[in-house]
Write a protein that holds these residues in place. Structure first.
Motif, PDB file in Angstrom:
ATOM      1  N   PHE A   9       0.919  -0.989   0.019  1.00 36.91           N
ATOM      2  CA  PHE A   9      -0.044  -0.246   0.121  1.00 36.91           C
ATOM      3  C   PHE A   9       0.828   1.068  -0.007  1.00 36.91           C
ATOM      4  CE2 PHE A   9      -2.136   3.398   2.606  1.00 36.91           C
ATOM      5  CZ  PHE A   9      -3.233   3.417   1.782  1.00 36.91           C
ATOM      6  N   LYS A  10       0.837   2.036  -1.330  1.00 36.38           N
ATOM      7  CA  LYS A  10       2.104   3.191  -1.312  1.00 36.38           C
ATOM      8  C   LYS A  10       3.240   2.904  -0.775  1.00 36.38           C
ATOM      9  CE  LYS A  10      -1.996   6.384  -0.848  1.00 36.38           C
ATOM     10  NZ  LYS A  10      -2.652   7.560  -0.218  1.00 36.38           N
ATOM     11  N   GLY A  11       3.695   1.631  -1.220  1.00 35.97           N
ATOM     12  CA  GLY A  11       5.134   1.535  -0.798  1.00 35.97           C
ATOM     13  C   GLY A  11       5.194   0.929   0.546  1.00 35.97           C
ATOM     14  N   ILE A  12       4.083   0.570   1.299  1.00 36.75           N
ATOM     15  CA  ILE A  12       4.232   0.228   2.517  1.00 36.75           C
ATOM     16  C   ILE A  12       3.807  -1.386   2.425  1.00 36.75           C
ATOM     17  CG2 ILE A  12       3.281   0.030   4.911  1.00 36.75           C
ATOM     18  CD1 ILE A  12       2.484   3.019   4.295  1.00 36.75           C
ATOM     19  N   VAL A  13       4.810  -2.244   2.762  1.00 35.57           N
ATOM     20  CA  VAL A  13       4.591  -3.581   2.582  1.00 35.57           C
ATOM     21  C   VAL A  13       4.346  -4.392   3.923  1.00 35.57           C
ATOM     22  CG1 VAL A  13       5.809  -5.860   1.701  1.00 35.57           C
ATOM     23  CG2 VAL A  13       6.167  -3.863   0.739  1.00 35.57           C
ATOM     24  N   VAL A  23      -2.000  -9.449  10.752  1.00 35.36           N
ATOM     25  CA  VAL A  23      -1.281  -8.556   9.966  1.00 35.36           C
ATOM     26  C   VAL A  23       0.194  -8.666  10.560  1.00 35.36           C
ATOM     27  CG1 VAL A  23      -1.216  -6.173   9.142  1.00 35.36           C
ATOM     28  CG2 VAL A  23      -3.306  -7.107   9.529  1.00 35.36           C
ATOM     29  N   PHE A  24       1.024  -8.893   9.720  1.00 40.61           N
ATOM     30  CA  PHE A  24       2.580  -8.869   9.956  1.00 40.61           C
ATOM     31  C   PHE A  24       3.179  -7.801   9.512  1.00 40.61           C
ATOM     32  CE2 PHE A  24       1.273 -13.360  10.730  1.00 40.61           C
ATOM     33  CZ  PHE A  24       1.959 -13.541  11.937  1.00 40.61           C
ATOM     34  N   PHE A  30       5.988  -0.214   9.361  1.00 45.84           N
ATOM     35  CA  PHE A  30       5.268   0.265  10.488  1.00 45.84           C
ATOM     36  C   PHE A  30       5.371   1.807  10.347  1.00 45.84           C
ATOM     37  CE2 PHE A  30       3.720   1.200  14.708  1.00 45.84           C
ATOM     38  CZ  PHE A  30       2.375   0.989  14.543  1.00 45.84           C
ATOM     39  N   ASP A  31       6.472   2.244  10.607  1.00 43.67           N
ATOM     40  CA  ASP A  31       6.846   3.681  10.689  1.00 43.67           C
ATOM     41  C   ASP A  31       6.344   4.305   9.635  1.00 43.67           C
ATOM     42  OD1 ASP A  31       8.079   3.124  13.214  1.00 43.67           O
ATOM     43  OD2 ASP A  31      10.163   3.026  12.429  1.00 43.67           O
TER      44      ASP A  31
END
Length: 103
Positions: A9-13, A23-24, A30-31
């Motif tokens: 999601f927008k580069g957040i894996v 959810v891992f 996370f940051d």
């Protein structure tokens, strides 16, 4: 542990377990997620909080298979693997975390 599906999601894996919906997410991602939703979220380092003992089932880290520790923040129990810097959110804990952080 069930099959993990990876999302971006927008580069957040992050990964979600198909069987239990946990959810891992790795600390760096996370940051990034915190910054995306609300810059104030990242003020708390979830890896500096002392672990707590609970009667909840132990979650295994998908990366190293070790038992994850549980931490308590804002009334939310979150699982973490300090070795792999992975957080695990179950039972809607991720949305509760962001809601408690003002998002």
């Amino acid at each position: 542990s069930g099959e993990l599906v990876e999302y971006n999601f927008k580069g957040i894996v992050f990964k979600i377990c198909k069987s239990c919906n946990v959810v891992f997410i790795i600390k760096d991602n996370f940051d990034k997620m915190c910054k995306c939703f609300n810059a104030n979220c990242q003020a708390v380092d979830l890896f500096s909080i002392s672990p707590v003992k609970t009667k909840e089932d132990v979650v295994e880290c998908f990366s190293c298979n070790s038992k994850m520790e549980k931490i308590l923040i804002n009334g939310i129990l979150i699982d973490r693997c300090k070795k792999c810097q992975i957080l695990a959110f179950d039972n809607g804990e991720l949305s509760k975390y962001f809601s408690s952080s003002g998002v």
